[in-house]
Design a protein around this motif. Sequence first.
Motif, PDB file in Angstrom:
ATOM      1  N   UNK A 125     -24.280   5.270 -55.378  1.00 56.62           N
ATOM      2  CA  UNK A 125     -24.894   6.597 -55.478  1.00 56.62           C
ATOM      3  C   UNK A 125     -25.119   7.224 -54.104  1.00 56.62           C
ATOM      4  N   UNK A 126     -25.190   6.402 -53.058  1.00 47.50           N
ATOM      5  CA  UNK A 126     -25.201   6.970 -51.707  1.00 47.50           C
ATOM      6  C   UNK A 126     -23.847   7.607 -51.402  1.00 47.50           C
ATOM      7  N   UNK A 127     -22.767   6.973 -51.832  1.00 48.10           N
ATOM      8  CA  UNK A 127     -21.436   7.538 -51.605  1.00 48.10           C
ATOM      9  C   UNK A 127     -21.285   8.877 -52.308  1.00 48.10           C
ATOM     10  N   UNK A 128     -21.920   9.029 -53.465  1.00 49.62           N
ATOM     11  CA  UNK A 128     -21.842  10.306 -54.189  1.00 49.62           C
ATOM     12  C   UNK A 128     -22.431  11.451 -53.373  1.00 49.62           C
ATOM     13  N   UNK A 129     -23.353  11.132 -52.480  1.00 53.81           N
ATOM     14  CA  UNK A 129     -23.933  12.165 -51.633  1.00 53.81           C
ATOM     15  C   UNK A 129     -23.084  12.532 -50.432  1.00 53.81           C
ATOM     16  N   UNK A 130     -22.002  11.817 -50.207  1.00 54.69           N
ATOM     17  CA  UNK A 130     -21.093  12.100 -49.090  1.00 54.69           C
ATOM     18  C   UNK A 130     -20.059  13.113 -49.576  1.00 54.69           C
ATOM     19  N   UNK A 131     -20.091  14.312 -49.015  1.00 56.48           N
ATOM     20  CA  UNK A 131     -19.171  15.359 -49.452  1.00 56.48           C
ATOM     21  C   UNK A 131     -17.712  14.949 -49.338  1.00 56.48           C
ATOM     22  N   UNK A 132     -17.407  14.035 -48.417  1.00 60.95           N
ATOM     23  CA  UNK A 132     -16.018  13.593 -48.259  1.00 60.95           C
ATOM     24  C   UNK A 132     -15.535  12.831 -49.486  1.00 60.95           C
ATOM     25  N   UNK A 133     -16.434  12.103 -50.135  1.00 62.88           N
ATOM     26  CA  UNK A 133     -16.053  11.371 -51.341  1.00 62.88           C
ATOM     27  C   UNK A 133     -15.621  12.337 -52.435  1.00 62.88           C
ATOM     28  N   UNK A 134     -16.426  13.378 -52.664  1.00 62.03           N
ATOM     29  CA  UNK A 134     -16.116  14.338 -53.724  1.00 62.03           C
ATOM     30  C   UNK A 134     -14.838  15.099 -53.388  1.00 62.03           C
ATOM     31  N   UNK A 135     -14.672  15.498 -52.131  1.00 61.45           N
ATOM     32  CA  UNK A 135     -13.469  16.236 -51.745  1.00 61.45           C
ATOM     33  C   UNK A 135     -12.228  15.359 -51.856  1.00 61.45           C
ATOM     34  N   UNK A 136     -12.363  14.068 -51.532  1.00 56.95           N
ATOM     35  CA  UNK A 136     -11.216  13.163 -51.648  1.00 56.95           C
ATOM     36  C   UNK A 136     -10.852  12.939 -53.105  1.00 56.95           C
ATOM     37  N   UNK A 137     -11.852  12.798 -53.957  1.00 57.73           N
ATOM     38  CA  UNK A 137     -11.587  12.638 -55.389  1.00 57.73           C
ATOM     39  C   UNK A 137     -10.909  13.886 -55.939  1.00 57.73           C
ATOM     40  N   UNK A 138     -11.384  15.047 -55.547  1.00 63.65           N
ATOM     41  CA  UNK A 138     -10.758  16.296 -55.982  1.00 63.65           C
ATOM     42  C   UNK A 138      -9.307  16.365 -55.491  1.00 63.65           C
ATOM     43  N   UNK A 139      -9.080  15.923 -54.255  1.00 68.83           N
ATOM     44  CA  UNK A 139      -7.724  15.919 -53.704  1.00 68.83           C
ATOM     45  C   UNK A 139      -6.822  14.974 -54.499  1.00 68.83           C
TER      46      UNK A 139
END
Length: 234
Positions: A125-139
């Motif tokens: 859940x800390x990783x979920x707060x990293x915007x890079x994680x969400x942007x990478x998943x979207x990519x």
Amino acid sequence: MPKTSSSNPPPAGPPPAAPGRKPRNRRLPAHERRDQILDAALHEFSERGFGAARMDDIAARAGLSKGGLYAHFESKDAVFQALMQRMLLPDLLFGERPPSEDARSPQSPQAALEALVDGFLDRAYERLGDGRFIRTLHLLIAEGPRVPEVLGGWRDNHLRLLQSQQAMMRRAVEGGALRDSALTDMVQLIHAPILLAAVLRMLQDDTHVSAVLPRLRAAHRRLLLEQLPPHDPA
């Protein structure tokens, strides 16, 4: 007052860097430079798409020469795959072994399991707060189907980690350390609430996510602690 001669203007400073591009910078440790490159690549891939993004632009955004970029990554494919490896490999609930009935352990099996679960959830859940994680998943969702051949290494690593965890949990069930349940039948179910949380973060506004995420995490913890122990906690 003395006058400044118009024929002798003061020397101009260095030209400003292009918007969004980093100026050439000091030598960094290899892991920091690699992260800097991947951050630049994430921006370029997200903005232009994998096909249109160029190594020259990634290098410029990272403040490197093209040769400096190639010293770290041999190709655009390698950069894209490294992005997936950095953010989208699964954290594992168990390391080498699950909690056991080892009498030498300072913790009870239930306390050991709770510590593992809480550490796993903290990381996820800390990783979920990293915007890079969400942007990478979207990519990955947007570009992955267009370049499946580029993702072979990442997919192999992802499956290898999950299969290894699945086999370890099956042995733990057979040895009585974990309960036989849907979670031990299908290790992906342990990670499913995290993916749901990521989708909520991509689709919903911050107010909604802030209200729902703590409840989702609490329900995730309850699910793991109810379904994994070999016996109901006392």
